[in-house]
Design an enzyme around this catalytic site. Structure first.
Site: not given
Ligand code: PEP
Ligand code: MG
Length: 762
Positions: A688, A367
């Site tokens: 996404c 993240h």
């Molecule tokens: C994912 O897991 O691909 C996503 C878009 O959510 P995050 O990266 O916030 O876990």
């Protein structure tokens, strides 16, 4: 070390008087060499100091006095220059036999055979050299070397206070002592940056090296050890430190060092020799550093970094200089250096001053990297031995496009880099010009290109990129940057502002996805043991459903913020349909509550789920009729498909998003959504995850039948440009072939396919 302690202590006691005297710096150095020579019974003792990048003989007992301020050595030249350049100790029975020996007739040193020298170190760089020589050809005793090293610490303080060495550049670093150094890593966020290195956890500047009261110094170290051990134990108990198996290993090592009696004893001995607590910790660390430099073992080098980290932690504790570089404020043009960072830690930095990040660890979908990408900050990760290569204040050219950086670049390198920088800015400008161009393929298919966001500030990117809306608004970012749980009012205000900025463009709010590598210090689950696998643990919807207060408050905030408009709500980490139902029920009850109170509610509410737990893919026939949209979170999905922790740097490069396994999986999802449509359930399907923001990967997704992408804002331009160059029919046909009979290297096939059509990737 005990003999060394006594010798050092005798010298330091005498030096104490010398330092306290009112004589000038030169006189103090002259007395210092006398004292050392006498105490070590040495025929020669000399001090060289770094002036204008040369080591100059400043004081000597035993060599010709005419040589003082005359004999000068470049770094790397002769024995003295070697000690300075390599920040290493030399101990030789026969100086002239050493390959680097360089004879200086003006010193009259030909009659001396043995030679020992230690660097005088300030902030990990040599600012001078202290050496002794003997007629008799013998190696010096370990205790004598120890004593010299201890004395060198004190000299470092004295000579910098007296302004005798090269001025510092005001940013904490001495003028560059070593030449340009290219380093390699893994590109985590593309882009170029030029700036000065700033350590996330800055090194401590030691102000005083000589102890006034040895007992008091002992006490200080004792207390600091206690505090540090408590911190480490706490970290080991807390989930938030662990974002992957590797961190547990690190913690284990930390614990081992923190409780290592040998380490504590060596520090205490250094205090006994007359050093302050800070100087003693540093002294022991310097010694370890020098020893480790002689051992070529990657594993040991890693452990050395752990010890270095811990030593800095101890220094910070003992000196009370706590806090990260963020709390001290950045200077303009900073390149942040860290082993690893959490997303919240990165968000503490002033975005305008932070130009780039270099991490020793890091992975594409951690993240912190997602946050950096959203901030438009290039990140280079996986740079081995990083902290030994870059010094605070070093000029760094970070090339996130070529997975490299140049530390302390030469003028010609800066020039070449600037030229590339200008080119890259031109490219960015060309992408920006695509802002108002609709993303359509050559064969006329309109692709929806949305952007991901998480903070109020990210929303300005909507106008800048011309994205079709926000396909993923990570609501947990507000929670991450807050010291306490954000109130309903604060949440409502943020969501309303976000919708205001978006205007007619849709914003998909994802309910909080905390846990995993997004831990909130103020929200812990105290019941139950620490999680071994936080990414697969108590996170996202699982937390929200259990702590229903959390989801209830958020549901109210979202419903109120979107009053009179369309609200898109998306639930993360849905593994089974009932979880979606339970979350949806929470929204329904809040909606009923608001209606009952005659409050205005959203005109339309569209519900969606993220597909990031593979199990859900097997339930799409049941799930799809309940949804208006489904968004594939490839970051989590792929970590679960491959059983490869997304935050574990060791796995960062192991599996490819373009593996047939992933692509076949996605193709099945596309098929299930198409089937549902024929049965009257029309569900918007999109991606996404970070995958969609990379050009080659996006090409693959389009080939699979994905028509909607939500990506990091900086990728909107490059992806729009790509879309305009492709023929969807062609890539779909090619992809069908590759999926039926997977080639060995699907990535290369895709790239070759594109090149054959004159489609270039950035
Ligand atoms: C994912 O897991 O691909 C996503 C878009 O959510 P995050 O990266 O916030 O876990
Ligand atoms: Mg996810």
């Amino acid at each position: 070390m005990t003999g060394g302690v006594t010798a050092a202590r005798t010298i330091l006691t005498r030096l104490h008087e010398v330092m306290a005297s009112r004589s000038n710096a030169q006189a103090k150095l002259n007395t210092t060499v006398e004292v050392i020579a006498e105490c070590l019974d040495s025929e020669v003792c000399s001090i060289y100091l770094l002036r204008e990048a040369m080591l100059e003989l400043y004081a000597t007992h035993g060599l010709a006095q005419e040589a003082v301020h005359v004999t000068r050595m470049a770094l790397g030249e002769g024995l003295v220059g070697t000690i300075g350049g390599e920040v290493a100790t030399l101990n030789l029975a026969e100086a002239a036999a050493h390959p680097d020996f360089s004879y200086r007739p003006e010193t009259g040193e030909e009659k001396f055979h043995s030679f020992a020298g230690v660097p005088i170190v300030r902030r990990e760089r040599a600012v001078g050299v202290l050496c002794v020589q003997h007629v008799e050809p013998r190696r010096y005793e370990e205790v004598e070397i120890e004593a010299l090293q201890t004395v060198a610490m004190v000299l470092a303080e004295m000579i910098t206070n007296a302004g005798l060495v090269d001025e510092e550049d005001g940013f904490g670093a001495a003028a560059a002592q070593t030449g340009p150094l290219p380093v390699k890593g893994l590109t985590l966020v593309k882009g170029l940056a030029s700036g000065h290195a700033v350590y996330h956890q800055p090194r401590i500047t030691i102000e005083h090296t000589m102890a006034e009261d040895v007992e008091a110094e002992r006490q200080r170290v004792y207390l600091a050890f206690d505090k540090m051990r408590a911190q480490i134990d706490r970290m080991a108990r807390e989930v938030e430190f662990g974002v992957g198996g590797e961190h547990e290993e690190v913690l284990e090592t930390y614990k081992m060092f923190a409780y290592d009696e040998g380490w504590a004893r060596r520090i205490n001995e250094a205090i006994d020799s007359g050093l302050t607590a800070e100087a003693a910790i540093e002294r022991v660390q310097q010694r370890t550093r020098m020893r480790m430099r002689q051992i070529d073992d990657a594993l040991l080098a890693d452990r050395m970094h752990d010890l270095e980290d811990l030593s800095n932690r101890l220094l910070r504790t003992v000196s009370g200089q706590l806090g990260t570089a963020a709390s001290k404020g950045l200077r303009a043009d900073s390149i942040l250096i860290a082993r690893n960072l959490g997303p919240a830690e990165l968000l503490e930095y002033d975005k305008r001053r932070l130009k780039g990040v270099i991490l020793e660890d890091g992975s594409l979908t951690a993240h912190v990297v997602i946050v950096a990408r959203a901030m438009g900050i290039p990140v280079l990760g996986r740079v081995r031995g990083l902290r030994g290569l870059i010094h605070e204040g070093d000029h760094v050219l970070l090339d996130g496009d070529q997975a490299s950086a140049i530390v302390r670049p030469a003028a010609a390198m800066i020039e070449a880099f600037e030229a590339r920088f200008a080119k890259s800015r031109e490219r960015q400008a060309a992408y920006a010009a695509l802002r108002d161009v609709e993303p359509c393929t050559r064969d006329g298919h309109r692709i929806t290109v949305m952007m991901n966001a998480g903070l109020r500030e990210d929303m300005t990117n909507l106008a800048l990129t011309g994205a079709d809306g926000v396909g993923l608004f990570r609501t947990e970012f507000q929670f991450l940057v807050s010291a306490t749980l954000p109130s309903r009012e604060r949440q409502t205000r943020l969501y309303r502002e976000v919708l205001d900025v978006a205007g007619n463009r849709p914003v998909v709010f994802r309910t909080v996805d905390i846990g995993g590598d997004k831990q909130l210090p103020y929200l812990r689950h105290d019941d139950g043991p620490a999680e071994e696998n936080p990414a697969m643990g108590w996170r996202a919807l699982r937390v929200a459903l259990e702590r229903d207060g959390l989801l209830k408050v958020q549901a109210r905030a979202l419903l109120e913020a979107a009053a009179g408009r369309t609200l898109h709500v998306m639930f993360p980490m849905v593994a089974e349909p009932w979880e979606f139902d339970a979350a949806r029920a929470m929204f329904d009850s809040q909606l009923a509550f608001l209606k009952q109170r005659r409050k205005m509610v959203p005109e339309v509410i569209r519900y969606g789920a993220m597909l990031e737990v593979p199990a859900l893919a097997e339930m799409l026939d049941v799930m799809l009729p309940r949804l208006q949209f489904l968004s594939i979170g490839t970051n989590d999905l792929t970590q679960f498909l491959f059983a490869a922790d997304r935050a574990n740097p060791k796995l960062a490069e192991r599996y490819d998003w373009l593996s047939p396994a992933i692509l076949r999986f996605l193709a099945r999802v596309v098929g299930a959504v198409a089937r549902a449509r024929t049965q009257g359930h029309s569900v918007d399907l999109g991606v996404c995850g970070e995958m969609g923001g990379r050009q080659v990967e996006a090409l693959a997704l389009l080939g699979l039948g994905i028509r909607r992408l939500s990506i990091t804002p900086a990728a909107v331009g490059p992806i729009k440009a790509l879309i305009s160059k492709i023929d969807l029919g062609e890539i779909e046909a090619a992809m069908a072939g590759w999926l039926a009979t997977p080639p060995d290297d699907l990535r290369s096939e895709l790239v070759a396919w594109a090149h054959a059509r004159h489609i270039a990737f950035d």
